[in-house]
Design a protein around this motif. Structure first.
Motif, PDB file in Angstrom:
ATOM      1  N   GLN A 168      37.987 -12.077  97.731  1.00  0.00           N
ATOM      2  CA  GLN A 168      39.299 -11.487  98.041  1.00  0.00           C
ATOM      3  C   GLN A 168      40.290 -12.580  98.450  1.00  0.00           C
ATOM      4  O   GLN A 168      41.439 -12.586  98.004  1.00  0.00           O
ATOM      5  CB  GLN A 168      39.127 -10.469  99.165  1.00  0.00           C
ATOM      6  CG  GLN A 168      40.353  -9.594  99.382  1.00  0.00           C
ATOM      7  CD  GLN A 168      40.080  -8.497 100.382  1.00  0.00           C
ATOM      8  OE1 GLN A 168      38.974  -8.388 100.901  1.00  0.00           O
ATOM      9  NE2 GLN A 168      41.080  -7.683 100.641  1.00  0.00           N
ATOM     10  N   THR A 169      39.799 -13.509  99.313  1.00  0.00           N
ATOM     11  CA  THR A 169      40.677 -14.601  99.742  1.00  0.00           C
ATOM     12  C   THR A 169      41.097 -15.458  98.556  1.00  0.00           C
ATOM     13  O   THR A 169      42.263 -15.855  98.427  1.00  0.00           O
ATOM     14  CB  THR A 169      39.932 -15.475 100.766  1.00  0.00           C
ATOM     15  OG1 THR A 169      39.472 -14.644 101.809  1.00  0.00           O
ATOM     16  CG2 THR A 169      40.854 -16.542 101.326  1.00  0.00           C
ATOM     17  N   SER A 170      40.132 -15.710  97.678  1.00  0.00           N
ATOM     18  CA  SER A 170      40.439 -16.504  96.491  1.00  0.00           C
ATOM     19  C   SER A 170      41.448 -15.797  95.613  1.00  0.00           C
ATOM     20  O   SER A 170      42.372 -16.413  95.060  1.00  0.00           O
ATOM     21  CB  SER A 170      39.157 -16.779  95.718  1.00  0.00           C
ATOM     22  OG  SER A 170      39.433 -17.527  94.571  1.00  0.00           O
ATOM     23  N   ALA A 171      41.280 -14.480  95.493  1.00  0.00           N
ATOM     24  CA  ALA A 171      42.247 -13.711  94.697  1.00  0.00           C
ATOM     25  C   ALA A 171      43.635 -13.780  95.336  1.00  0.00           C
ATOM     26  O   ALA A 171      44.656 -13.937  94.633  1.00  0.00           O
ATOM     27  CB  ALA A 171      41.787 -12.271  94.579  1.00  0.00           C
ATOM     28  N   SER A 172      43.661 -13.679  96.684  1.00  0.00           N
ATOM     29  CA  SER A 172      44.960 -13.780  97.374  1.00  0.00           C
ATOM     30  C   SER A 172      45.571 -15.153  97.154  1.00  0.00           C
ATOM     31  O   SER A 172      46.778 -15.287  96.900  1.00  0.00           O
ATOM     32  CB  SER A 172      44.765 -13.523  98.869  1.00  0.00           C
ATOM     33  OG  SER A 172      44.246 -12.238  99.074  1.00  0.00           O
ATOM     34  N   ALA A 173      44.707 -16.190  97.250  1.00  0.00           N
ATOM     35  CA  ALA A 173      45.204 -17.552  97.024  1.00  0.00           C
ATOM     36  C   ALA A 173      45.721 -17.722  95.604  1.00  0.00           C
ATOM     37  O   ALA A 173      46.773 -18.342  95.373  1.00  0.00           O
ATOM     38  CB  ALA A 173      44.091 -18.555  97.296  1.00  0.00           C
ATOM     39  N   SER A 174      44.991 -17.127  94.667  1.00  0.00           N
ATOM     40  CA  SER A 174      45.437 -17.205  93.268  1.00  0.00           C
ATOM     41  C   SER A 174      46.770 -16.507  93.086  1.00  0.00           C
ATOM     42  O   SER A 174      47.687 -17.019  92.430  1.00  0.00           O
ATOM     43  CB  SER A 174      44.374 -16.571  92.373  1.00  0.00           C
ATOM     44  OG  SER A 174      44.812 -16.598  91.034  1.00  0.00           O
ATOM     45  N   LYS A 175      46.894 -15.335  93.720  1.00  0.00           N
ATOM     46  CA  LYS A 175      48.158 -14.591  93.622  1.00  0.00           C
ATOM     47  C   LYS A 175      49.285 -15.384  94.267  1.00  0.00           C
ATOM     48  O   LYS A 175      50.399 -15.488  93.716  1.00  0.00           O
ATOM     49  CB  LYS A 175      48.000 -13.237  94.312  1.00  0.00           C
ATOM     50  CG  LYS A 175      49.197 -12.326  94.138  1.00  0.00           C
ATOM     51  CD  LYS A 175      48.954 -10.994  94.820  1.00  0.00           C
ATOM     52  CE  LYS A 175      50.176 -10.108  94.690  1.00  0.00           C
ATOM     53  NZ  LYS A 175      49.999  -8.847  95.425  1.00  0.00           N
ATOM     54  N   ALA A 179      35.751 -17.703  89.437  1.00  0.00           N
ATOM     55  CA  ALA A 179      34.660 -17.563  88.480  1.00  0.00           C
ATOM     56  C   ALA A 179      33.333 -17.963  89.126  1.00  0.00           C
ATOM     57  O   ALA A 179      32.306 -17.270  88.975  1.00  0.00           O
ATOM     58  CB  ALA A 179      34.944 -18.417  87.250  1.00  0.00           C
ATOM     59  N   GLY A 180      33.365 -19.091  89.874  1.00  0.00           N
ATOM     60  CA  GLY A 180      32.146 -19.538  90.548  1.00  0.00           C
ATOM     61  C   GLY A 180      31.666 -18.532  91.571  1.00  0.00           C
ATOM     62  O   GLY A 180      30.458 -18.221  91.653  1.00  0.00           O
ATOM     63  N   ILE A 181      32.610 -17.969  92.324  1.00  0.00           N
ATOM     64  CA  ILE A 181      32.238 -16.981  93.336  1.00  0.00           C
ATOM     65  C   ILE A 181      31.681 -15.732  92.686  1.00  0.00           C
ATOM     66  O   ILE A 181      30.747 -15.100  93.188  1.00  0.00           O
ATOM     67  CB  ILE A 181      33.461 -16.669  94.208  1.00  0.00           C
ATOM     68  CG1 ILE A 181      33.773 -17.883  95.101  1.00  0.00           C
ATOM     69  CG2 ILE A 181      33.214 -15.456  95.085  1.00  0.00           C
ATOM     70  CD1 ILE A 181      35.074 -17.772  95.814  1.00  0.00           C
ATOM     71  N   SER A 182      32.250 -15.383  91.538  1.00  0.00           N
ATOM     72  CA  SER A 182      31.738 -14.214  90.813  1.00  0.00           C
ATOM     73  C   SER A 182      30.289 -14.453  90.390  1.00  0.00           C
ATOM     74  O   SER A 182      29.434 -13.559  90.511  1.00  0.00           O
ATOM     75  CB  SER A 182      32.622 -13.951  89.593  1.00  0.00           C
ATOM     76  OG  SER A 182      32.126 -12.857  88.873  1.00  0.00           O
ATOM     77  N   GLN A 183      30.020 -15.676  89.910  1.00  0.00           N
ATOM     78  CA  GLN A 183      28.650 -16.008  89.542  1.00  0.00           C
ATOM     79  C   GLN A 183      27.729 -15.948  90.759  1.00  0.00           C
ATOM     80  O   GLN A 183      26.603 -15.432  90.693  1.00  0.00           O
ATOM     81  CB  GLN A 183      28.597 -17.394  88.908  1.00  0.00           C
ATOM     82  CG  GLN A 183      29.254 -17.448  87.529  1.00  0.00           C
ATOM     83  CD  GLN A 183      29.256 -18.837  86.948  1.00  0.00           C
ATOM     84  OE1 GLN A 183      28.870 -19.780  87.612  1.00  0.00           O
ATOM     85  NE2 GLN A 183      29.713 -18.956  85.702  1.00  0.00           N
ATOM     86  N   ILE A 184      28.236 -16.478  91.892  1.00  0.00           N
ATOM     87  CA  ILE A 184      27.442 -16.428  93.125  1.00  0.00           C
ATOM     88  C   ILE A 184      27.171 -14.981  93.514  1.00  0.00           C
ATOM     89  O   ILE A 184      26.060 -14.612  93.913  1.00  0.00           O
ATOM     90  CB  ILE A 184      28.182 -17.176  94.258  1.00  0.00           C
ATOM     91  CG1 ILE A 184      28.206 -18.670  93.955  1.00  0.00           C
ATOM     92  CG2 ILE A 184      27.526 -16.923  95.598  1.00  0.00           C
ATOM     93  CD1 ILE A 184      29.063 -19.465  94.911  1.00  0.00           C
TER      94      ILE A 184
END
Lengths: 327, 181
Positions: free
Chosen positions: A134-141, A280-285
């Motif tokens: 979620q944080t990564s998505a927020s950072a991406s946004k 992507a990496g987190i999704s794999q994790i």
């Protein structure tokens, strides 16, 4: 040989052969399961054979009961001795089986507990990974928004530079106007001087030059007005020169700002790309964690089944021990 | 709109001319005019040159210095094809340190024309007798008779003929060229 002796001989021979075969198997299989099965089955078969045989001969044996009883007594006596020896030899094995079952059950419980802990840890990790996602998505946004804002600011900065260029061009034209004003100033000086000379000539003409003197004075006044206006324009142009310097400074600042925005845009692109890779990496994790959790659940279930199986084995061992001790 | 404005300006100019013309006639009728002078400036000093002696005022042209001349003689210059002497009026009057003026006031006399370096021209002025100061004070210390009078607002009215007759600017042929004192 009478009919009475035949079964006695056969039963005795069977018992002897069975005993010999039992001893052979006992040594061959190191007191293993085949020996145990054989030892349980063979005597039963023998007894069944003997009993069946004697059932058919029951009537005929009525008068041979004493001999039959004697034979049976001998047979059961031998069986009792054999069973006793067998059960005594099985007692330590049963105890070992019970201990092994207990150890398996204990290990299964530990495995189940470990699997549960693992499942808990995996669940925590999964939660953390979800938060990171979620944080990564927020950072991406945020990076996308920053890219958009930086792009818009860069475009506005470029427009600002273009506008400053236009204003600078206008100021250059004003500078050209300044050159023209200098010419006007020179002309007004010359006109002024001309008017003074005209006034001198008019004064020399006396009464006849009075009208010309007035005209010369008027010309001189116009020349002075032209000069004053030229000076005003010159003052305004000097102010515009200050404005030009300010615009040059602003142009440099806006160009610097545009460069900074350009760099910011590049950094935002890098952040966005990095965040995408991170996502992507987190999704794999996350997927790996899901697999680990599923494995943990399977492991816990298997441990549970193992624990139940070992408990059943333990009960069986207890029962066997009870049988042995009861014998 | 602009035509109306131009017409009004034109009418104003004509009215002003008429008034000034009437004032001039009135002054001439009333009498009492002391002199008509051209007011020029040399440094901070206002000087009046009578129009009778003043030929013209021209922008400064190139001045060629001549050797052996006093410092108040700047040299010679060509004005309308005639080579005449140029006198730095400020230096001659003892106002040392003055730079070369941007104008020449050309005065005419029996000995020939002479160009005076001046810094500015204020314009013509008709000086009444009542505007003349009674006492010149210490103004007569340098060249007797050069300062003809002084107005109450401190404009010194010069007598160019005295200047032209001065030995400081005369040479043997009578042409104004100057000699050392």
């Amino acid at each position: 040989m009478s009919d009475f002796m035949i079964p006695v001989i056969m039963g005795s021979a069977s018992l002897v052969c069975g005993g010999i075969f039992f001893i052979y198997l006992w040594k061959k299989f190191k007191r293993g399961l085949p020996t145990l099965i054989f030892f349980f089955v063979m005597p039963i078969m023998m007894v069944c054979g003997i009993v069946g045989y004697y059932a058919g001969k029951a009537i005929a044996l009525l008068y041979q009961i004493p001999a039959l009883l004697t034979t049976m007594a001998v047979s059961f006596g031998l069986l009792f001795l054999l069973y006793r020896r067998l059960f005594r030899s099985l007692n330590p094995e049963t105890a070992g089986l019970f201990a092994a079952a207990s150890e398996i059950a204990s290990t299964a419980r530990q495995t189940a507990a470990t699997a549960n802990e693992q499942a808990t840890t995996v669940a925590e990790v999964a939660t953390t990974v979800a938060e990171i996602t979620q944080t990564s998505a927020s950072a991406s946004k945020a990076a996308q928004e920053m890219m958009s804002s930086a792009s818009q600011a860069l475009e506005k900065g470029r427009r600002g530079v273009a506008a400053i260029e236009e204003v600078s061009g206008i100021l250059d034209l004003i500078q050209q106007v300044g050159d023209i004003v200098e010419i006007v100033n020179d002309i007004s000086d010359q006109s002024n001087l001309l008017a003074v000379n005209a006034s001198i000539e008019a004064a020399k003409a006396g009464e006849h030059g009075r009208g010309f003197s007035v005209v010369a004075t008027e010309v001189r006044r116009l020349a002075e007005q032209s000069k004053q206006n030229a000076q005003r324009i010159r003052a305004a142009i000097q102010k515009s020169e200050q404005g030009k310097r300010a615009i040059e400074t602003a142009r440099g600042a806006v160009q610097d700002l545009a460069a900074v925005l350009d760099e910011t845009l590049d950094r935002a692109r890098q952040i966005s790309a990095t965040t995408a890779q991170q996502t992507a990496g987190i999704s794999q994790i996350s997927e790996a964690m899901s697999s680990v959790a599923e494995s943990g659940r399977h492991s816990a279930a298997a441990s549970k089944q193992l624990e139940e199986a070992s408990a059943g084995l333990q009960n069986t061992a207890v029962k066997i021990k009870g049988y042995i001790l009861g014998s | 709109m602009n035509e109306d404005r131009m017409r009004r300006n034109e009418e104003d100019v004509l009215d002003r001319r008429a008034r000034e013309l009437a004032e001039t006639a009135k002054g001439a009728e009333e009498g009492g005019a002391f002199a008509t002078i051209t007011v020029v400036a040399v440094g901070a000093v206002q000087l009046g040159l009578p129009v009778e002696s003043l030929k013209e005022i021209v922008p400064r042209t190139a001045v060629t210095p001549l050797p052996g001349l006093p410092p108040w003689i700047s040299g010679i210059a060509q004005i309308r094809g005639v080579v005449i002497a140029v006198v730095h009026l400020g230096r001659w009057l003892g106002l040392a340190g003055l730079d070369a003026g941007p104008f020449f006031a050309v005065i005419a006399g029996p000995a020939g024309p002479l160009a005076l370096e001046i810094d500015a021209v204020s314009g013509l002025r008709s000086v009444k007798a009542g505007e003349i100061a009674a006492d010149l004070g210490t103004l007569e210390v340098k060249v007797p008779g050069l300062v003809r009078a002084a107005t109450k607002d401190l404009v010194m009215i010069l007598d160019p003929q005295v200047l032209l007759a001065s030995e400081d600017v005369l040479m043997d042929s009578g042409t104004a060229i100057g000699r050392k004192r």
